[in-house]
Design a protein around this motif. Structure first.
Motif, PDB file in Angstrom:
ATOM      1  N   SER A 159       0.827  -1.205   0.000  1.00  0.00           N
ATOM      2  CA  SER A 159       0.000   0.000   0.000  1.00  0.00           C
ATOM      3  C   SER A 159       0.862   1.257   0.000  1.00  0.00           C
ATOM      4  O   SER A 159       0.483   2.289  -0.561  1.00  0.00           O
ATOM      5  N   ARG A 163       0.541   4.258  -2.729  1.00  0.00           N
ATOM      6  CA  ARG A 163       0.359   5.661  -2.325  1.00  0.00           C
ATOM      7  C   ARG A 163       1.416   6.546  -2.957  1.00  0.00           C
ATOM      8  O   ARG A 163       1.119   7.656  -3.434  1.00  0.00           O
ATOM      9  N   GLU A 201      -6.618   2.284  -2.038  1.00  0.00           N
ATOM     10  CA  GLU A 201      -5.732   3.438  -1.900  1.00  0.00           C
ATOM     11  C   GLU A 201      -6.161   4.602  -2.777  1.00  0.00           C
ATOM     12  O   GLU A 201      -5.976   5.769  -2.399  1.00  0.00           O
TER      13      GLU A 201
END
Length: 209
Positions: A159, A163, A201
């Motif tokens: 993740s 991002r 995300e």
């Protein structure tokens, strides 16, 4: 009897760097230097004994293959498949390649497990698990070794990767139209991230994670 106990030299082809490709009837050709060809008095059409051929194969070409393998591994770490491809490109006979591979393995100079672990460790900050898996498979590493290496060395939360890439794309879920959403989503999908993680995300952009 002569043909059963010996091999005929069918062609001697001149190559660059003083090399000669010696073709034999019904067996693998050998790449020799001119001095080696002359030393054995090889000529087209002549017969040589099986013993002489085996000596050239093992004592001359075979030793050269081992030295070449060592040199290639000194330049950079490689997988077994990569090393085999390099040796094959230099036209070493298969038996010489097999012996050279066994030789460097005996000294642990060649180790796909080590290679996969090092590759995963150094690439995990930039690549997804799936990308690492695909790249290692292309290098000829077995699925079992890849799985072990990723399980051991891939300690990054994907993740965080997603991002970071969304920030570089200046993506905002609230401001993106359908076209931009699809472009960014497909971009992340191609990089090997899972669909659920990507969507999660993307929806969080613009908020404090």
């Amino acid at each position: 009897m002569q043909q059963e106990m010996s091999l005929q030299v069918t062609q001697i082809e001149k190559l660059g760097n003083g090399k000669r490709r010696i073709r034999f009837e019904n067996t693998e050709s050998l790449i020799l230097y001119y001095s080696e060809t002359r030393g054995c008095k090889l000529e087209e059409g002549m017969y040589i004994s099986i013993q002489t051929y085996e000596q050239l194969l093992k004592e001359v070409v075979g030793k050269r293959a081992k030295k070449r393998a060592l040199h290639l591994l000194e330049q950079m770490d490689r997988t077994e498949q990569q090393l085999r491809e390099k040796l094959l490109a230099s036209e070493y006979p298969q038996s010489c390649i097999d012996d050279a591979i066994a030789y460097v393995k005996s000294f642990h100079y060649l180790d796909d497990q080590r290679y996969a672990e090092n590759f995963t460790r150094y690439k995990k900050e930039k690549l997804s698990r799936q990308q690492i898996k695909q790249k290692l498979m292309m290098k000829g590493v077995s699925r079992e070794i890849i799985s072990d290496a990723i399980e051991t060395e891939y300690t990054v939360d994907e993740s965080v990767h997603i991002r970071s890439l969304l920030e570089k794309k200046h993506f905002s879920y609230n401001n993106a139209d359908e076209g931009e959403f699809r472009r960014v989503y497909n971009y992340l999908l191609r990089r090997g991230f899972r669909s659920n993680d990507i969507l999660k995300e993307m929806k969080y952009t613009g908020t404090d994670w």
